[in-house]
Design a protein around this motif. Structure first.
Motif, PDB file in Angstrom:
ATOM      1  N   PHE A 207       0.373  -1.187   0.013  1.00  0.00           N
ATOM      2  CA  PHE A 207       0.248   0.057   0.121  1.00  0.00           C
ATOM      3  C   PHE A 207       0.574   1.768  -0.179  1.00  0.00           C
ATOM      4  N   LYS A 208       0.912   2.458  -0.799  1.00  0.00           N
ATOM      5  CA  LYS A 208       1.672   3.115  -1.268  1.00  0.00           C
ATOM      6  C   LYS A 208       0.650   4.172  -2.201  1.00  0.00           C
ATOM      7  N   MET A 209       0.952   5.750  -0.636  1.00  0.00           N
ATOM      8  CA  MET A 209       0.260   6.793  -1.881  1.00  0.00           C
ATOM      9  C   MET A 209       1.234   7.619  -2.206  1.00  0.00           C
ATOM     10  N   TYR A 210       0.183   8.082  -3.731  1.00  0.00           N
ATOM     11  CA  TYR A 210       0.668   9.249  -4.434  1.00  0.00           C
ATOM     12  C   TYR A 210       0.218  10.379  -4.727  1.00  0.00           C
ATOM     13  N   PHE A 211       0.697  11.775  -5.037  1.00  0.00           N
ATOM     14  CA  PHE A 211      -0.265  12.560  -5.433  1.00  0.00           C
ATOM     15  C   PHE A 211      -0.538  12.791  -6.749  1.00  0.00           C
ATOM     16  N   ALA A 212      -0.797  13.719  -7.040  1.00  0.00           N
ATOM     17  CA  ALA A 212      -1.097  14.223  -8.484  1.00  0.00           C
ATOM     18  C   ALA A 212      -1.886  15.938  -8.422  1.00  0.00           C
TER      19      ALA A 212
END
Lengths: 481, 167
Positions: free
Chosen positions: A280-285
């Motif tokens: 589980f990993k978050m990223y932003f856009a």
């Protein structure tokens, strides 16, 4: 031998005369002491001695790509590496949209509000199988195949995914290839039962989006009937995140409306037990008006500088809570499926596209599964736009210090420049507005420096140090009209 | 100079006009760099603490070895085989630009990075206490740490999701 400093060096001032030095071509980052900086200066001015100490220092600088022999054309080195990556015949990607319909009504959706509900017929599914077989025949060096399920919301048509997965897997086995798939889903229907079935059918990664804490998310990413979706999505993921080894890449779309509350989403996910999960990993856009389907939210977009700085802060916050990776600058962000010659996207009617941003726009198709000879002949004018796109022809990009990272980032913004508005017009990535902060974050979180080693204001990225902000949109509108 | 993240593409090349077989040996503490522009084999060895880099421009084998504490880089720009070994506490980074195999080993507390730019296999190992990173942009990737675009990296393969759109 005369040496020069690499065009792709990026200097970040630290305290006590030290400097963080990054090279976007070698992707090396080093901490230079004052004596190292003095050596760098002497190396490039031709004032090195023949001492073992100087030779050793020069070797280190050269090894990390910070200095080059003066006769080396670095731009050619970048171009060579770029072309090997873009035209590498060892892999192909096939993206399939089982449907373009969606059960969500997001106001910023780049596919517009009126979505096609056309079903994918048996004939189109046969055409996809034929396309895959032809792709393998056309590129015999292939040893890696990437399948991606995309939409609309692909899980609205699970029967199509299940049927095609089995057929495509059988071909992979026949050819000695490994079948694995990724998926972009809103996550609303990805409960444990579906996740287990999809994993058994080769799904290994899924992108799911949450747009902030519940009140923001439910206002932005609600069901077509207006009902919120946050609770169901989070509940679904909680059901299987420990039991099914599908990698979740959690995307957060950010604009003016939710910018101040993303940290509360990170806190909520940490409290719910997602922190530190290996899958589980978050990223932003950033939300962008990148197609004519989402011009209505153009006033809501963040300025690129504001977004870049916010993104760097969020990665720091997310990393500290074990929910995101350090965003170390990669190579060639701009090499996507659209620019790889044998990567295709198939929509329910059988039309083929190159870019994920165009699938809802029939006028931007490049071919059909029912005419593979023409597709592989490459004669369609829309296809040629993608195949011939070359980031090295843009003067701003050619002179940019992060060209090896970026490679013009998003070809869609050049080829379909007429469709972008406001902040989405400039193709540059958030990295251009946050690279120094991300390099410092890398050095700090890997234990090489501490917070005491830098002044937060002094390490702010100034994009004008990297390249100009010049982008002649009208030139590209004329070129590709 | 303290390395935070080592180079992933090897050293600055010194071009030697050899078309087929290309080899060079540097004496202790010297620098050694060779480039084979054709499809031949290319090997370089630095026996001391020097830097050693080798580049094979074609589909050949490329090996670089540093026996001491220097830096070691090897690049095969096409579908070749590429291996780099730093025997001491050095830095070791091999790169295969095409679909070949890529392996790197740092024997002691050094830094080890390996990248297969295409669909190749990529493995990096370190026996000491240093850092080890390996990334395969599309192929198989096996290492202690793996970093890829937009945080998307699996044990088996690194696949980057597209970045545009408002998904």
């Amino acid at each position: 031998m005369p040496w020069k400093e690499s065009n792709y060096n990026i200097h970040v001032e630290l305290r006590r005369g030290r400097r963080l030095l990054y090279n976007s071509l070698s992707r090396s980052t080093c901490i230079l002491e004052p004596a190292d900086l003095e050596l760098l200066s002497r190396a490039t001015s031709g004032d090195l001695s023949d001492s073992a100490e100087d030779r050793s220092g020069l070797d280190q600088l050269a090894q990390q790509g910070f200095v080059y022999p003066r006769e080396v054309d670095e731009l050619s080195v970048v171009k060579n590496l770029y072309q090997q990556t873009r035209f590498n015949p060892g892999s192909i990607a096939l993206t399939i949209c089982p449907t373009l319909a969606c059960n969500f009504g997001c106001d910023y959706c780049f596919q517009g509000k009126e979505k096609s509900t056309e079903l994918m017929s048996e004939e189109v599914q046969d055409g996809i199988v034929a396309l895959f077989r032809r792709s393998l025949a056309e590129t015999p060096q292939v040893n890696l195949v990437q399948f991606m399920w995309y939409g609309g919301e692909p899980l609205l048509k699970r029967n199509v995914i299940y049927a095609l997965s089995e057929r495509l897997t059988a071909i992979c086995h026949e050819k000695g290839l490994t079948y694995t798939a990724s998926m972009v889903s809103n996550g609303h229907r990805l409960n444990r039962e579906v996740a287990e079935r999809m994993y058994a059918l080769g799904l290994r990664q899924v992108q799911i989006t949450l747009d902030g804490p519940q009140e923001h998310h439910d206002r932005r990413r609600h069901l077509l009937n207006g009902k919120g979706s946050y609770g169901q999505i989070v509940s679904n993921m909680s059901e299987w995140i420990d039991a099914v080894p599908i990698q979740v890449n959690l995307r957060v779309n950010i604009d003016e409306r939710n910018r101040n509350d993303i940290t509360r989403l990170i806190d909520d996910l940490a409290e719910r037990g997602f922190a530190g999960k290996p899958n589980f990993k978050m990223y932003f856009a950033p939300v962008e008006s990148v197609t004519r389907g989402c011009h209505s939210i153009s006033e809501k977009m963040l300025k690129k500088m504001d977004y870049g700085r916010l993104e760097a802060d969020l990665y720091r916050y997310g990393f500290d809570r074990k929910l995101s990776d350090i965003p170390y600058p990669p190579h060639f962000l701009g090499i996507c499926n659209a620019l790889r010659p044998k990567d295709f996207i198939v929509v329910p009617c059988g039309s083929i596209h190159k870019c994920w941003d165009t699938v809802s726009f029939a006028d931007k198709k490049i071919g059909s599964v029912f005419d593979l000879d023409r597709l592989f002949g490459g004669s369609h004018p829309q296809q040629q736009k993608w195949d011939q796109f070359d980031p090295f022809t843009n003067e701003t990009c050619r002179a940019c210090k992060i060209l090896p990272n970026c490679a013009s980032f998003c070809a869609h913004k050049f080829i379909h420049a007429a469709d972008t508005v406001g902040e989405a017009t400039l193709p540059c990535p958030s990295l251009k507005y946050s690279i120094k902060e991300k390099l410092v974050l890398t050095a700090e979180k890997s234990g090489h420096i501490t917070r005491d080693d830098y002044d937060a204001d002094a390490i702010r990225t100034n994009p004008k140090e990297l390249c100009t902000e010049e982008f002649d949109k009208e030139k590209y509108v004329r070129r590709y009209q | 100079m303290q390395i935070v993240v080592g180079s992933t593409i090897g050293p600055a090349p010194q071009v030697v006009a050899l078309q087929a077989v290309c080899g060079a040996v540097a004496k202790p503490t010297g620098a050694c760099a060779v480039v084979g522009t054709g499809a031949g084999a290319c090997g370089a060895v630095a026996t001391g603490d020097g830097a050693c880099g080798a580049v094979a421009g074609g589909a050949s084998a490329c090996v670089a070895v540093v026996k001491g504490g220097g830096a070691c880089g090897a690049v095969a720009t096409s579908g070749g085989v590429c291996g780099g070994v730093a025997g001491g506490a050095g830095v070791c980074a091999p790169v295969v630009g095409g679909a070949g195999a890529c392996g790197a080993v740092a024997g002691a507390g050094g830094i080890c990075g390996a990248v297969a730019g295409g669909a190749g296999a990529c493995g990096g190992a370190i026996s000491g206490t240093g850092a080890c990173a390996a990334a395969a942009s599309a192929g198989a990737c096996g290492a202690a740490a793996c970093a890829a675009v937009v945080g998307v990296c699996g044990v088996v393969a690194c696949v980057a999701f597209p970045i545009g759109g408002n998904w």
